[in-house]
Design a protein around this motif. Structure first.
Motif, PDB file in Angstrom:
ATOM      1  N   PRO A   1      22.870 -23.292  51.935  1.00 59.00           N
ATOM      2  CA  PRO A   1      23.193 -22.025  51.232  1.00 59.00           C
ATOM      3  C   PRO A   1      24.446 -21.235  51.673  1.00 59.00           C
ATOM      4  O   PRO A   1      25.150 -20.455  50.782  1.00 59.00           O
ATOM      5  N   ARG A   2      25.152 -21.968  52.646  1.00 57.75           N
ATOM      6  CA  ARG A   2      26.541 -21.372  52.748  1.00 57.75           C
ATOM      7  C   ARG A   2      27.835 -21.966  51.797  1.00 57.75           C
ATOM      8  O   ARG A   2      28.668 -21.347  51.686  1.00 57.75           O
ATOM      9  N   LEU A   3      27.263 -23.270  51.404  1.00 55.74           N
ATOM     10  CA  LEU A   3      28.245 -23.821  50.326  1.00 55.74           C
ATOM     11  C   LEU A   3      27.933 -23.420  48.687  1.00 55.74           C
ATOM     12  O   LEU A   3      28.703 -23.921  47.944  1.00 55.74           O
ATOM     13  N   ARG A   4      26.804 -22.651  48.577  1.00 54.42           N
ATOM     14  CA  ARG A   4      26.542 -22.339  47.217  1.00 54.42           C
ATOM     15  C   ARG A   4      27.481 -21.798  46.298  1.00 54.42           C
ATOM     16  O   ARG A   4      27.894 -21.928  45.272  1.00 54.42           O
ATOM     17  N   LEU A   5      28.207 -20.643  47.075  1.00 54.44           N
ATOM     18  CA  LEU A   5      29.008 -19.779  46.098  1.00 54.44           C
ATOM     19  C   LEU A   5      30.504 -20.365  46.258  1.00 54.44           C
ATOM     20  O   LEU A   5      31.450 -19.940  45.491  1.00 54.44           O
ATOM     21  N   SER A   6      30.761 -20.914  47.331  1.00 54.25           N
ATOM     22  CA  SER A   6      32.184 -21.198  47.690  1.00 54.25           C
ATOM     23  C   SER A   6      32.619 -22.652  47.183  1.00 54.25           C
ATOM     24  O   SER A   6      34.231 -22.871  46.938  1.00 54.25           O
ATOM     25  N   HIS A   7      31.843 -23.628  46.965  1.00 59.16           N
ATOM     26  CA  HIS A   7      32.321 -25.054  46.173  1.00 59.16           C
ATOM     27  C   HIS A   7      31.547 -25.087  45.025  1.00 59.16           C
ATOM     28  O   HIS A   7      30.388 -25.102  44.874  1.00 59.16           O
ATOM     29  N   SER A   8      32.220 -25.794  43.988  1.00 60.46           N
ATOM     30  CA  SER A   8      31.620 -26.042  42.748  1.00 60.46           C
ATOM     31  C   SER A   8      31.859 -27.582  42.717  1.00 60.46           C
ATOM     32  O   SER A   8      32.971 -28.207  43.368  1.00 60.46           O
ATOM     33  N   VAL A   9      31.053 -28.316  41.998  1.00 62.78           N
ATOM     34  CA  VAL A   9      31.340 -29.868  41.733  1.00 62.78           C
ATOM     35  C   VAL A   9      31.430 -29.867  40.246  1.00 62.78           C
ATOM     36  O   VAL A   9      30.707 -29.244  39.385  1.00 62.78           O
ATOM     37  N   ILE A  10      32.539 -30.779  39.885  1.00 64.88           N
ATOM     38  CA  ILE A  10      32.586 -31.115  38.499  1.00 64.88           C
ATOM     39  C   ILE A  10      32.586 -32.568  38.518  1.00 64.88           C
ATOM     40  O   ILE A  10      32.821 -33.617  39.136  1.00 64.88           O
ATOM     41  N   PHE A  11      31.757 -32.781  37.176  1.00 62.86           N
ATOM     42  CA  PHE A  11      31.555 -34.198  37.034  1.00 62.86           C
ATOM     43  C   PHE A  11      32.522 -34.879  35.942  1.00 62.86           C
ATOM     44  O   PHE A  11      32.617 -33.771  34.957  1.00 62.86           O
ATOM     45  N   ASP A  12      33.191 -35.596  35.908  1.00 59.47           N
ATOM     46  CA  ASP A  12      34.163 -36.276  35.041  1.00 59.47           C
ATOM     47  C   ASP A  12      33.699 -36.834  33.951  1.00 59.47           C
ATOM     48  O   ASP A  12      32.781 -37.830  34.236  1.00 59.47           O
ATOM     49  N   ILE A  13      34.047 -36.674  32.716  1.00 63.77           N
ATOM     50  CA  ILE A  13      33.368 -37.091  31.610  1.00 63.77           C
ATOM     51  C   ILE A  13      33.905 -38.668  31.434  1.00 63.77           C
ATOM     52  O   ILE A  13      33.058 -39.503  30.905  1.00 63.77           O
ATOM     53  N   LYS A  14      35.086 -38.960  31.841  1.00 61.78           N
ATOM     54  CA  LYS A  14      35.479 -40.501  31.684  1.00 61.78           C
ATOM     55  C   LYS A  14      34.834 -41.321  32.722  1.00 61.78           C
ATOM     56  O   LYS A  14      34.514 -42.387  32.507  1.00 61.78           O
ATOM     57  N   HIS A  15      34.522 -40.801  33.962  1.00 59.84           N
ATOM     58  CA  HIS A  15      33.739 -41.605  34.777  1.00 59.84           C
ATOM     59  C   HIS A  15      32.087 -40.945  35.013  1.00 59.84           C
ATOM     60  O   HIS A  15      32.143 -40.258  35.844  1.00 59.84           O
ATOM     61  N   PRO A  16      31.423 -41.199  34.129  1.00 59.66           N
ATOM     62  CA  PRO A  16      29.820 -40.498  34.215  1.00 59.66           C
ATOM     63  C   PRO A  16      29.158 -40.916  35.612  1.00 59.66           C
ATOM     64  O   PRO A  16      29.731 -41.871  36.163  1.00 59.66           O
ATOM     65  N   VAL A  17      28.202 -40.089  35.844  1.00 54.69           N
ATOM     66  CA  VAL A  17      27.410 -40.291  36.997  1.00 54.69           C
ATOM     67  C   VAL A  17      26.596 -41.642  36.700  1.00 54.69           C
ATOM     68  O   VAL A  17      25.992 -41.862  35.725  1.00 54.69           O
ATOM     69  N   GLU A  18      26.377 -42.373  37.567  1.00 53.56           N
ATOM     70  CA  GLU A  18      25.720 -43.568  37.484  1.00 53.56           C
ATOM     71  C   GLU A  18      24.738 -43.686  38.493  1.00 53.56           C
ATOM     72  O   GLU A  18      24.772 -43.223  39.587  1.00 53.56           O
ATOM     73  N   VAL A  19      23.482 -44.059  38.218  1.00 47.78           N
ATOM     74  CA  VAL A  19      22.310 -44.290  38.992  1.00 47.78           C
ATOM     75  C   VAL A  19      21.962 -45.811  39.443  1.00 47.78           C
ATOM     76  O   VAL A  19      22.024 -46.578  38.425  1.00 47.78           O
ATOM     77  N   LEU A  20      22.270 -46.051  40.613  1.00 47.46           N
ATOM     78  CA  LEU A  20      22.217 -47.650  41.145  1.00 47.46           C
ATOM     79  C   LEU A  20      20.692 -47.925  41.559  1.00 47.46           C
ATOM     80  O   LEU A  20      20.278 -47.056  42.519  1.00 47.46           O
ATOM     81  N   GLN A  21      20.245 -49.136  41.158  1.00 48.14           N
ATOM     82  CA  GLN A  21      18.952 -49.574  41.954  1.00 48.14           C
ATOM     83  C   GLN A  21      18.948 -50.763  42.519  1.00 48.14           C
ATOM     84  O   GLN A  21      19.713 -51.859  42.243  1.00 48.14           O
ATOM     85  N   LYS A  22      18.379 -50.692  43.836  1.00 52.72           N
ATOM     86  CA  LYS A  22      18.670 -51.911  44.742  1.00 52.72           C
ATOM     87  C   LYS A  22      17.857 -53.078  44.035  1.00 52.72           C
ATOM     88  O   LYS A  22      16.465 -53.018  43.586  1.00 52.72           O
ATOM     89  N   GLN A  23      18.553 -54.329  43.876  1.00 48.75           N
ATOM     90  CA  GLN A  23      17.873 -55.638  43.206  1.00 48.75           C
ATOM     91  C   GLN A  23      17.439 -56.582  44.364  1.00 48.75           C
ATOM     92  O   GLN A  23      16.468 -57.022  44.531  1.00 48.75           O
TER      93      GLN A  23
END
Length: 179
Positions: free
Chosen positions: A13-35
């Protein structure tokens, strides 16, 4: 269905208003799965490197049939370095990048691209079959990548190199020392 929905939320709750997160379109979020574990992946990467060494051995035999030992070693070393920097060199063949770099005429531009493509087709492209990026980033080196590297580097290019080496060895004149 193959759809994965992710919700991102700051739980502190201390970080809710003070920090924002930006996701870059060039490097999309990836979900990795253990194989699998690290060692099977590492062994497949080593198998691809062994395929690279086998291709270099086939090129060395072919160069040894044509030249003396020092020249053959130099030729194979140059082919190895050329195969490593081939993908970097190949980006200059693309028209957009090359147009920005030079102001040459159209005929020189076309001649340069044709020359570079011919040279790159003879180089063993080690960069496209390199497992190092996958191992370092924790991605899986699949058996498909191993078989593709074996088919292209070992069977096709290595086979052509060995056939040429066999041809040159049969045409080579050998001498017998009589004392």
């Amino acid at each position: 269905e193959g759809t994965l929905t992710l919700i991102y939320e700051n739980v502190d709750p201390r970080l809710r208003l003070s920090h924002s997160v930006i996701f870059d379109i060039k490097h999309p979020v990836e979900v990795l799965q253990k194989q699998q574990g690290f060692l099977p992946n590492y062994y497949r990467a080593l198998l691809i490197i062994l395929i690279h060494i086998a291709l270099l051995a086939a090129l060395g035999l072919t160069a040894g049939a044509l030249f003396s030992f020092p020249v053959a070693a130099l030729v194979v070393s140059c082919l190895f370095v050329g195969g490593l920097i081939g993908p970097w060199f190949g980006q200059f063949v693309q028209p957009d990048i090359y147009k920005r770099l030079t102001d040459m005429s159209q005929s020189v531009d076309i001649a340069w691209r044709v020359f570079a493509k011919v040279i790159l087709s003879f180089m063993p492209n080690f960069g496209s079959f390199s497992p190092m990026g996958s191992v370092v980033s924790g991605r899986m080196v699949t058996w498909g990548q191993v078989s593709a590297a074996g088919a292209v580097l070992l069977v096709i290019k290595g086979g052509v190199a060995l056939l040429l080496g066999m041809y040159f060895y049969t045409r080579r004149e050998l001498a017998r020392i009589i004392v």
